[in-house]
Design a protein around this motif. Structure first.
Motif, short mmCIF file in Angstrom:
data_model
loop_
_atom_site.label_atom_id
_atom_site.label_comp_id
_atom_site.label_asym_id
_atom_site.label_seq_id
_atom_site.Cartn_x
_atom_site.Cartn_y
_atom_site.Cartn_z
N UNK A 5 -12.50 -9.09 5.09
CA UNK A 5 -12.00 -9.36 6.34
C UNK A 5 -10.32 -9.59 6.39
N UNK A 6 -9.68 -9.19 5.58
CA UNK A 6 -8.25 -9.10 5.79
C UNK A 6 -7.28 -7.97 4.93
N UNK A 7 -6.68 -7.46 5.33
CA UNK A 7 -6.36 -6.65 4.50
C UNK A 7 -5.83 -6.83 3.34
N UNK A 8 -5.64 -8.69 2.95
CA UNK A 8 -5.16 -8.24 1.58
C UNK A 8 -6.15 -8.51 0.44
N UNK A 9 -7.69 -8.58 1.88
CA UNK A 9 -9.33 -8.50 -0.19
C UNK A 9 -9.28 -7.43 -0.04
N UNK A 10 -8.87 -6.71 1.22
CA UNK A 10 -8.70 -4.83 0.71
C UNK A 10 -7.76 -4.53 -0.32
N UNK A 11 -7.20 -5.26 -0.32
CA UNK A 11 -6.33 -5.00 -1.99
C UNK A 11 -6.78 -5.20 -2.91
N UNK A 12 -7.22 -6.38 -2.64
CA UNK A 12 -8.02 -7.56 -4.20
C UNK A 12 -9.28 -6.81 -4.25
N UNK A 13 -10.08 -6.09 -3.43
CA UNK A 13 -11.45 -5.23 -3.99
C UNK A 13 -10.77 -4.28 -4.80
N UNK A 14 -9.42 -3.18 -4.51
CA UNK A 14 -9.25 -2.70 -4.50
C UNK A 14 -8.99 -2.78 -6.55
N UNK A 15 -7.92 -3.57 -6.55
CA UNK A 15 -7.86 -3.92 -7.33
C UNK A 15 -9.02 -3.80 -9.10
N UNK A 16 -10.15 -4.48 -8.05
CA UNK A 16 -11.22 -4.79 -8.60
C UNK A 16 -11.75 -3.29 -9.47
N UNK A 17 -11.64 -2.85 -8.08
CA UNK A 17 -12.60 -1.20 -8.91
C UNK A 17 -11.25 -0.34 -9.44
N UNK A 18 -10.31 -0.60 -9.34
CA UNK A 18 -9.24 0.03 -10.78
C UNK A 18 -9.24 -0.54 -12.00
N UNK A 19 -9.53 -2.02 -12.07
CA UNK A 19 -10.10 -2.15 -13.12
C UNK A 19 -11.10 -2.21 -13.96
N UNK A 20 -12.66 -1.93 -13.12
CA UNK A 20 -13.36 -1.42 -13.55
C UNK A 20 -12.70 -0.63 -13.72
N UNK A 42 0.71 0.11 4.67
CA UNK A 42 0.06 -0.46 6.51
C UNK A 42 -0.04 -1.89 6.23
N UNK A 43 0.22 -2.68 5.37
CA UNK A 43 0.48 -3.58 5.28
C UNK A 43 2.38 -4.06 5.79
N UNK A 44 2.33 -3.76 4.68
CA UNK A 44 4.65 -3.62 4.90
C UNK A 44 4.63 -2.54 6.16
N UNK A 45 4.55 -1.70 7.09
CA UNK A 45 4.64 -1.46 8.63
C UNK A 45 3.80 -2.75 9.37
N UNK A 46 3.00 -3.33 9.25
CA UNK A 46 2.93 -4.37 9.74
C UNK A 46 3.58 -5.59 10.22
N UNK A 47 4.13 -5.81 8.83
CA UNK A 47 5.00 -7.24 9.17
C UNK A 47 6.03 -6.60 9.10
N UNK A 48 6.91 -5.33 8.86
CA UNK A 48 8.09 -4.94 9.74
C UNK A 48 7.48 -4.88 11.35
N UNK A 49 6.69 -4.81 11.73
CA UNK A 49 6.84 -4.36 13.04
C UNK A 49 6.55 -2.85 13.23
N UNK A 50 6.20 -2.00 12.24
CA UNK A 50 6.85 -0.88 12.66
C UNK A 50 5.79 0.32 13.33
#
Length: 68
Positions: A5-20, A42-50
């Motif tokens: 539901x958020x970009x941070x959740x995407x990153x968290x889910x990907x971390x789980x996949x990487x660890x598995x 992309x998250x950094x670009x969003x935060x920077x207003x890119x």
């Protein structure tokens, strides 16, 4: 299958996949690592207003359902 539901959740889910993938010695982790790096940029670009529409970019990053 999980849906982020958020970009941070995407990153968290990907971390789980990487660890598995490390535990399973699976090459699927290679895609997850690449997608995680793109998502972080992309998250950094969003935060920077890119982007003209940061909300749309975040929603686009949420499009991929995560199977773990």
């Amino acid at each position: 299958m999980k849906q982020a539901n958020t970009i941070d959740e995407v990153i968290q889910f990907l971390d789980e996949i990487i660890e598995k993938a490390k535990i399973d010695q699976s090459n699927i982790g290679l895609f997850a690592i690449l997608y995680r790096e793109v998502t972080l940029r992309v998250k950094q670009g969003i935060q920077a207003g890119s982007f003209q529409n940061g909300e749309r970019m975040e929603n686009w990053m949420l499009f991929l359902p995560i199977a773990i």
